[in-house]
Write a protein that holds these residues in place. Structure first.
Motif, mmCIF file in Angstrom:
data_model
loop_
_atom_site.group_PDB
_atom_site.id
_atom_site.type_symbol
_atom_site.label_atom_id
_atom_site.label_comp_id
_atom_site.label_asym_id
_atom_site.label_seq_id
_atom_site.Cartn_x
_atom_site.Cartn_y
_atom_site.Cartn_z
ATOM 1 N N TRP A 11 0.819 -1.205 0.000
ATOM 2 C CA TRP A 11 0.000 0.000 0.000
ATOM 3 C C TRP A 11 0.855 1.258 0.000
ATOM 4 C CZ3 TRP A 11 -5.359 -0.529 0.452
ATOM 5 C CH2 TRP A 11 -5.833 -1.773 0.880
ATOM 6 N N LEU A 12 0.415 2.238 -0.766
ATOM 7 C CA LEU A 12 0.882 3.606 -0.615
ATOM 8 C C LEU A 12 -0.373 4.398 -0.271
ATOM 9 C CD1 LEU A 12 3.343 4.006 -3.619
ATOM 10 C CD2 LEU A 12 3.924 3.876 -1.190
ATOM 11 N N THR A 13 -0.397 5.024 0.879
ATOM 12 C CA THR A 13 -1.586 5.743 1.316
ATOM 13 C C THR A 13 -1.220 7.170 1.707
ATOM 14 O OG1 THR A 13 -1.303 4.906 3.569
ATOM 15 C CG2 THR A 13 -2.806 3.690 2.143
ATOM 16 N N GLY A 14 -2.155 8.073 1.456
ATOM 17 C CA GLY A 14 -1.950 9.474 1.804
ATOM 18 C C GLY A 14 -3.229 10.256 1.621
ATOM 19 N N ASP A 15 -3.153 11.544 1.866
ATOM 20 C CA ASP A 15 -4.343 12.381 1.785
ATOM 21 C C ASP A 15 -4.821 12.509 0.339
ATOM 22 O OD1 ASP A 15 -6.356 13.955 3.012
ATOM 23 O OD2 ASP A 15 -5.307 15.766 2.360
ATOM 24 N N LEU A 16 -4.019 13.137 -0.499
ATOM 25 C CA LEU A 16 -4.404 13.337 -1.899
ATOM 26 C C LEU A 16 -3.212 13.092 -2.812
ATOM 27 C CD1 LEU A 16 -6.465 16.629 -1.561
ATOM 28 C CD2 LEU A 16 -7.375 14.359 -2.005
ATOM 29 N N PHE A 17 -3.387 12.192 -3.769
ATOM 30 C CA PHE A 17 -2.380 11.972 -4.806
ATOM 31 C C PHE A 17 -3.054 11.251 -5.957
ATOM 32 C CE2 PHE A 17 -2.202 8.246 -2.111
ATOM 33 C CZ PHE A 17 -1.961 7.190 -2.959
ATOM 34 N N GLU A 18 -2.397 11.255 -7.109
ATOM 35 C CA GLU A 18 -2.972 10.663 -8.313
ATOM 36 C C GLU A 18 -2.360 9.295 -8.597
ATOM 37 O OE1 GLU A 18 -5.564 11.734 -10.054
ATOM 38 O OE2 GLU A 18 -5.734 13.346 -8.587
ATOM 39 N N ALA A 19 -3.209 8.327 -8.854
ATOM 40 C CA ALA A 19 -2.759 6.961 -9.164
ATOM 41 C C ALA A 19 -1.890 6.932 -10.412
ATOM 42 C CB ALA A 19 -3.962 6.037 -9.347
ATOM 43 N N LEU A 82 8.442 9.213 -3.586
ATOM 44 C CA LEU A 82 6.990 9.392 -3.622
ATOM 45 C C LEU A 82 6.441 9.649 -2.225
ATOM 46 C CD1 LEU A 82 6.004 6.590 -6.148
ATOM 47 C CD2 LEU A 82 5.504 9.034 -6.418
ATOM 48 N N CYS A 83 6.931 8.882 -1.262
ATOM 49 C CA CYS A 83 6.465 9.052 0.123
ATOM 50 C C CYS A 83 6.798 10.438 0.655
ATOM 51 C CB CYS A 83 7.053 7.973 1.022
ATOM 52 S SG CYS A 83 6.357 6.336 0.716
ATOM 53 N N GLU A 84 7.981 10.928 0.339
ATOM 54 C CA GLU A 84 8.376 12.263 0.797
ATOM 55 C C GLU A 84 7.599 13.354 0.071
ATOM 56 O OE1 GLU A 84 12.623 12.351 0.317
ATOM 57 O OE2 GLU A 84 12.949 11.054 2.070
ATOM 58 N N GLN A 85 7.491 13.242 -1.257
ATOM 59 C CA GLN A 85 6.843 14.274 -2.070
ATOM 60 C C GLN A 85 5.356 14.414 -1.760
ATOM 61 O OE1 GLN A 85 7.471 13.795 -6.272
ATOM 62 N NE2 GLN A 85 6.147 15.492 -6.815
ATOM 63 N N TYR A 86 4.651 13.292 -1.604
ATOM 64 C CA TYR A 86 3.201 13.329 -1.406
ATOM 65 C C TYR A 86 2.768 12.996 0.022
ATOM 66 C CZ TYR A 86 3.124 13.519 -6.468
ATOM 67 O OH TYR A 86 3.321 13.891 -7.774
ATOM 68 N N GLU A 87 3.741 12.909 0.933
ATOM 69 C CA GLU A 87 3.462 12.557 2.323
ATOM 70 C C GLU A 87 2.678 11.249 2.414
ATOM 71 O OE1 GLU A 87 1.773 15.886 4.405
ATOM 72 O OE2 GLU A 87 3.373 17.227 3.765
ATOM 73 N N LEU A 88 3.209 10.219 1.751
ATOM 74 C CA LEU A 88 2.580 8.905 1.714
ATOM 75 C C LEU A 88 3.200 7.991 2.770
ATOM 76 C CD1 LEU A 88 2.540 8.263 -2.145
ATOM 77 C CD2 LEU A 88 0.795 9.363 -0.726
ATOM 78 N N THR A 89 2.452 6.971 3.130
ATOM 79 C CA THR A 89 2.943 5.913 3.999
ATOM 80 C C THR A 89 2.989 4.633 3.184
ATOM 81 O OG1 THR A 89 1.943 6.933 5.944
ATOM 82 C CG2 THR A 89 2.453 4.588 6.093
ATOM 83 N N ALA A 90 4.106 3.919 3.264
ATOM 84 C CA ALA A 90 4.247 2.622 2.604
ATOM 85 C C ALA A 90 4.009 1.534 3.643
ATOM 86 C CB ALA A 90 5.649 2.475 2.007
ATOM 87 N N SER A 91 3.229 0.530 3.250
ATOM 88 C CA SER A 91 2.977 -0.572 4.176
ATOM 89 C C SER A 91 2.641 -1.854 3.410
ATOM 90 C CB SER A 91 1.838 -0.225 5.141
ATOM 91 O OG SER A 91 0.640 0.000 4.444
ATOM 92 N N PHE A 92 2.768 -2.942 4.116
ATOM 93 C CA PHE A 92 2.397 -4.249 3.594
ATOM 94 C C PHE A 92 1.342 -4.845 4.520
ATOM 95 C CE2 PHE A 92 6.690 -3.666 2.026
ATOM 96 C CZ PHE A 92 6.627 -4.148 0.724
ATOM 97 N N THR A 93 0.412 -5.579 3.926
ATOM 98 C CA THR A 93 -0.540 -6.355 4.709
ATOM 99 C C THR A 93 -0.424 -7.811 4.276
ATOM 100 O OG1 THR A 93 -2.071 -4.487 4.796
ATOM 101 C CG2 THR A 93 -2.958 -6.637 5.389
#
Length: 130
Positions: A11-19, A82-93
């Motif tokens: 997962w890459l999750t954040g407030d607003l970004f474009e797929a 990407l995580c830094e630029q769009y303030e995203l969190t990377a995670s695995f489930t």
């Protein structure tokens, strides 16, 4: 007894970004993309870009994890950017469906741990036991 079924999600999750932008940078099409507005409670939701393995019968979590990491390997720097630029969190489930007493091996190898650390990601486990 049946063999456990395992799926791994990245997962890459954040407030607003474009797929499209994330997909273009990573050169990978997501399994699913969902904007926070599409969730029932958008005020508590995040936009999510998800890449998943297929749910398969498997005796070890690491086998499925390695399939996903092979798609992402070499893109660690891009994921961090990407995580830094769009303030995203990377995670695995790690999703496991199993019968009681017949679970898979839940081992993350050193290589898997190193990859997770390289992209500053978290790991969660969803266990479904019949």
């Amino acid at each position: 007894m049946s063999i456990s079924k395992i799926r791994i999600d990245f997962w890459l999750t954040g407030d607003l970004f474009e797929a499209d932008e994330v997909s273009e940078i990573l050169q990978i099409e997501p399994t699913k993309f969902k904007r926070k507005e599409e969730y029932p409670l958008p005020q508590t939701a995040l936009t999510s870009w998800k890449l998943s393995t297929k749910k398969e019968e498997c005796k070890a979590v690491c086998w499925q994890f390695e399939k996903l990491i092979n798609l992402l390997k070499g893109k660690e720097g891009l994921i961090i950017e990407l995580c830094e630029q769009y303030e995203l969190t990377a995670s695995f489930t790690v999703v496991v469906e199993m019968e009681a007493g017949n679970g898979p091996e839940l081992v993350l190898t050193k290589d898997i741990i190193l990859f997770i650390a390289a992209i500053n990601a978290e790991v969660g486990f969803d266990l479904y036991i019949d």
